[in-house]
Design a protein around this motif. Structure first.
Motif, short mmCIF file in Angstrom:
data_model
loop_
_atom_site.label_atom_id
_atom_site.label_comp_id
_atom_site.label_asym_id
_atom_site.label_seq_id
_atom_site.Cartn_x
_atom_site.Cartn_y
_atom_site.Cartn_z
N ASN A 3 11.77 -0.39 -8.98
CA ASN A 3 10.37 -0.05 -8.76
C ASN A 3 9.82 -0.97 -7.68
O ASN A 3 10.17 -2.15 -7.63
CB ASN A 3 9.56 -0.21 -10.05
N VAL A 4 8.96 -0.43 -6.83
CA VAL A 4 8.41 -1.17 -5.70
C VAL A 4 6.89 -1.11 -5.77
O VAL A 4 6.32 -0.05 -6.03
CB VAL A 4 8.87 -0.55 -4.36
N ILE A 5 6.24 -2.24 -5.54
CA ILE A 5 4.78 -2.28 -5.43
C ILE A 5 4.43 -2.89 -4.09
O ILE A 5 4.83 -4.01 -3.79
CB ILE A 5 4.13 -3.08 -6.57
N LEU A 6 3.71 -2.12 -3.28
CA LEU A 6 3.20 -2.60 -2.00
C LEU A 6 1.71 -2.83 -2.19
O LEU A 6 1.00 -1.94 -2.68
CB LEU A 6 3.44 -1.56 -0.90
N SER A 7 1.22 -4.02 -1.83
CA SER A 7 -0.16 -4.39 -2.12
C SER A 7 -0.90 -4.87 -0.89
O SER A 7 -0.31 -5.53 -0.03
CB SER A 7 -0.20 -5.51 -3.16
N CYS A 8 -2.18 -4.53 -0.83
CA CYS A 8 -3.07 -5.00 0.23
C CYS A 8 -4.37 -5.49 -0.37
O CYS A 8 -4.91 -4.85 -1.29
CB CYS A 8 -3.40 -3.88 1.22
N ASN A 9 -4.87 -6.61 0.12
CA ASN A 9 -6.21 -7.07 -0.22
C ASN A 9 -7.19 -6.40 0.73
O ASN A 9 -6.84 -6.13 1.89
CB ASN A 9 -6.31 -8.58 -0.09
N TYR A 10 -8.40 -6.15 0.26
CA TYR A 10 -9.43 -5.57 1.13
C TYR A 10 -10.78 -6.16 0.79
O TYR A 10 -11.03 -6.61 -0.33
CB TYR A 10 -9.44 -4.04 1.02
N SER A 11 -11.67 -6.17 1.80
CA SER A 11 -12.98 -6.79 1.60
C SER A 11 -13.99 -5.80 1.03
O SER A 11 -14.77 -6.16 0.15
CB SER A 11 -13.50 -7.37 2.92
N THR B 153 -10.41 -5.64 -5.35
CA THR B 153 -10.15 -6.43 -4.15
C THR B 153 -8.72 -6.22 -3.64
O THR B 153 -8.35 -6.72 -2.59
CB THR B 153 -10.34 -7.93 -4.42
N CYS B 154 -7.92 -5.50 -4.42
CA CYS B 154 -6.51 -5.28 -4.07
C CYS B 154 -6.13 -3.84 -4.43
O CYS B 154 -6.48 -3.34 -5.50
CB CYS B 154 -5.63 -6.27 -4.84
N VAL B 155 -5.41 -3.19 -3.53
CA VAL B 155 -4.94 -1.83 -3.76
C VAL B 155 -3.41 -1.83 -3.72
O VAL B 155 -2.80 -2.50 -2.87
CB VAL B 155 -5.53 -0.84 -2.73
N ASP B 156 -2.80 -1.13 -4.66
CA ASP B 156 -1.34 -1.06 -4.76
C ASP B 156 -0.85 0.36 -4.52
O ASP B 156 -1.49 1.33 -4.95
CB ASP B 156 -0.86 -1.45 -6.16
N LEU B 157 0.28 0.46 -3.87
CA LEU B 157 1.06 1.70 -3.82
C LEU B 157 2.31 1.41 -4.63
O LEU B 157 3.04 0.46 -4.33
CB LEU B 157 1.43 2.09 -2.40
N GLU B 158 2.52 2.18 -5.67
CA GLU B 158 3.67 1.99 -6.53
C GLU B 158 4.68 3.11 -6.28
O GLU B 158 4.31 4.28 -6.26
CB GLU B 158 3.24 1.99 -7.99
N ILE B 159 5.93 2.71 -6.11
CA ILE B 159 7.02 3.68 -5.93
C ILE B 159 8.03 3.40 -7.05
O ILE B 159 8.63 2.32 -7.08
CB ILE B 159 7.70 3.54 -4.56
#
Length: 93
Positions: A19-27, A78-84
């Motif tokens: 399983n992979v989680i790609l994460s980005c913080n955003y304002s 404050t953080c968004v994830d894309l889960e694969i």
């Protein structure tokens, strides 16, 4: 509009089936969109997550046909994830 989005990890290395989680913080954001892009190809839309609800509001045909892709926001929004789930070699870019 001054929004800042930063990737949490620049490179992610996993084994096929992991399983992979790609994460980005955003304002700040109204909606957050995930795309994928293979080298030499145009970006492909995957999904939209609404900041107000934290829920996916729109999915591409790619995601409709391959439910391994999902997304979510953290509780503080404050953080968004894309889960694969169960990564495939074709998920790499």
């Amino acid at each position: 509009f001054g929004n800042v989005i930063t990737s949490i990890q620049t490179d992610v290395f996993k084994t096929e089936g992991d399983n992979v989680i790609l994460s980005c913080n955003y304002s700040s954001a109204i909606s957050l969109q995930w795309y994928r892009q293979y080298p030499g190809s145009a970006p492909e839309f995957l999904l939209v997550i609404l900041d107000a609800t934290g829920k996916i509001s729109q999915k591409s045909k790619i995601v409709e046909q391959d439910p391994r892709f999902s997304g979510k926001l953290n509780e503080k929004k404050t953080c968004v994830d894309l889960e694969i789930s169960a990564a495939k070699m074709t998920d790499s870019a």
